[in-house]
Design a protein around this motif. Sequence first.
Motif, short mmCIF file in Angstrom:
data_model
loop_
_atom_site.label_atom_id
_atom_site.label_comp_id
_atom_site.label_asym_id
_atom_site.label_seq_id
_atom_site.Cartn_x
_atom_site.Cartn_y
_atom_site.Cartn_z
N LYS A 42 -0.35 -46.88 9.77
CA LYS A 42 -1.48 -46.56 9.28
C LYS A 42 -1.80 -44.94 8.94
O LYS A 42 -2.21 -44.69 7.94
N ALA A 43 -1.13 -44.50 10.05
CA ALA A 43 -1.28 -42.89 9.92
C ALA A 43 -0.31 -42.37 8.63
O ALA A 43 -0.80 -41.53 7.95
N TRP A 44 0.84 -43.19 8.42
CA TRP A 44 1.64 -42.84 7.53
C TRP A 44 1.07 -43.31 5.90
O TRP A 44 1.07 -42.49 5.09
N SER A 45 0.52 -44.53 6.09
CA SER A 45 -0.16 -45.07 4.87
C SER A 45 -1.30 -44.06 4.43
O SER A 45 -1.13 -43.91 3.34
N GLN A 46 -1.92 -43.38 5.27
CA GLN A 46 -2.91 -42.52 4.68
C GLN A 46 -2.41 -41.50 4.39
O GLN A 46 -3.15 -40.68 3.48
N GLN A 47 -1.18 -41.01 4.67
CA GLN A 47 -0.56 -39.78 4.11
C GLN A 47 0.25 -40.20 2.75
O GLN A 47 0.22 -39.33 2.01
N VAL A 48 0.93 -41.14 2.82
CA VAL A 48 1.85 -41.51 1.70
C VAL A 48 1.60 -42.72 0.70
O VAL A 48 2.24 -42.90 -0.37
N LEU A 93 12.22 -42.43 7.40
CA LEU A 93 10.92 -41.77 7.15
C LEU A 93 11.13 -40.43 8.41
O LEU A 93 11.63 -40.73 9.48
N ILE A 94 10.86 -39.21 7.71
CA ILE A 94 10.83 -37.99 8.83
C ILE A 94 9.56 -37.42 8.80
O ILE A 94 8.84 -37.20 8.24
N GLU A 95 9.08 -37.39 10.15
CA GLU A 95 7.80 -36.90 10.54
C GLU A 95 8.02 -35.58 11.08
O GLU A 95 8.93 -35.54 12.23
N VAL A 96 7.36 -34.33 11.15
CA VAL A 96 7.19 -33.30 11.83
C VAL A 96 5.63 -33.16 12.15
O VAL A 96 5.12 -32.98 11.42
N ASP A 97 5.57 -33.04 13.50
CA ASP A 97 4.12 -32.67 13.95
C ASP A 97 3.01 -33.71 13.41
O ASP A 97 1.99 -33.23 12.97
N GLY A 98 3.47 -35.06 13.15
CA GLY A 98 2.40 -35.91 12.71
C GLY A 98 2.36 -36.02 11.19
O GLY A 98 1.73 -37.03 10.53
N GLN A 99 3.18 -35.35 10.67
CA GLN A 99 3.05 -35.28 9.15
C GLN A 99 4.46 -35.74 8.61
O GLN A 99 5.38 -35.46 8.75
N VAL A 100 4.30 -36.83 7.30
CA VAL A 100 5.46 -37.38 6.76
C VAL A 100 5.89 -36.15 5.94
O VAL A 100 5.23 -35.78 5.09
N VAL A 101 7.16 -35.70 6.25
CA VAL A 101 7.78 -34.71 5.24
C VAL A 101 8.79 -35.13 4.25
O VAL A 101 9.05 -34.70 3.45
N ALA A 102 9.32 -36.50 4.51
CA ALA A 102 10.51 -37.00 3.63
C ALA A 102 10.29 -38.39 3.80
O ALA A 102 10.31 -38.92 4.91
N LEU A 103 10.42 -39.19 2.82
CA LEU A 103 10.63 -40.72 2.94
C LEU A 103 11.82 -41.10 1.94
O LEU A 103 11.68 -40.68 0.87
N GLU A 107 18.47 -35.31 -1.35
CA GLU A 107 19.02 -34.09 -0.90
C GLU A 107 18.10 -32.79 -1.18
O GLU A 107 18.02 -32.01 -0.39
N ALA A 108 17.83 -32.75 -2.53
CA ALA A 108 17.10 -31.78 -2.92
C ALA A 108 15.64 -31.54 -1.96
O ALA A 108 15.20 -30.30 -1.83
N THR A 109 15.14 -32.60 -1.76
CA THR A 109 13.97 -32.56 -0.93
C THR A 109 14.16 -32.19 0.58
O THR A 109 13.35 -31.42 1.08
N TYR A 110 15.30 -32.59 1.01
CA TYR A 110 15.90 -32.34 2.52
C TYR A 110 16.03 -30.56 2.23
O TYR A 110 15.52 -30.14 3.15
N ARG A 111 16.56 -30.14 1.28
CA ARG A 111 16.77 -28.69 1.28
C ARG A 111 15.69 -27.92 1.26
O ARG A 111 15.46 -26.97 1.88
N GLU A 112 14.70 -28.34 0.59
CA GLU A 112 13.33 -27.84 0.27
C GLU A 112 12.76 -27.84 1.57
O GLU A 112 12.02 -26.70 2.00
N LYS A 113 12.53 -28.93 2.47
CA LYS A 113 11.50 -28.99 3.35
C LYS A 113 12.31 -28.94 4.70
O LYS A 113 11.39 -28.85 5.57
N LEU A 114 13.45 -29.12 4.74
CA LEU A 114 14.09 -29.23 6.10
C LEU A 114 15.11 -28.21 6.09
O LEU A 114 15.71 -27.95 7.29
N GLY A 115 15.83 -27.68 5.14
CA GLY A 115 16.88 -26.69 5.23
C GLY A 115 16.67 -25.44 5.68
O GLY A 115 17.54 -24.67 5.82
#
Length: 115
Positions: A42-48, A93-103, A107-115
Amino acid sequence: MTVYGIKNCNTVKNALDWLKKHQVEYDFHDYKTQGVTAAKLKAWSQQVGWESLVNKRGMTWRQLDAGTQAGVTSEKAAIALMMEKTSVIKRPLIEVDGQVVALGFDEATYREKLG
């Protein structure tokens, strides 16, 4: 950071390889062995949005009968299906501090948000 997925999924393997290559530390949560709670879904659903969480391209979705597929018209129905058949959850699905940062793996999203 927690990566949610299934170990034998090729997309998850690609994502984990990328994270290792870029020395990004993470915990792995395997849906098959550890499950997932309705509250987490439900928490993820509310985010994405629940529509983004249901992988309609995957084998699990395609193997569902038409009636089951047609019944997934609400967050409640989607969460029930995802709890019953965790393989239908889009992954990783990647979650950081309760926030979905990637689904999924992009690779471009990963570089931007995780790299």
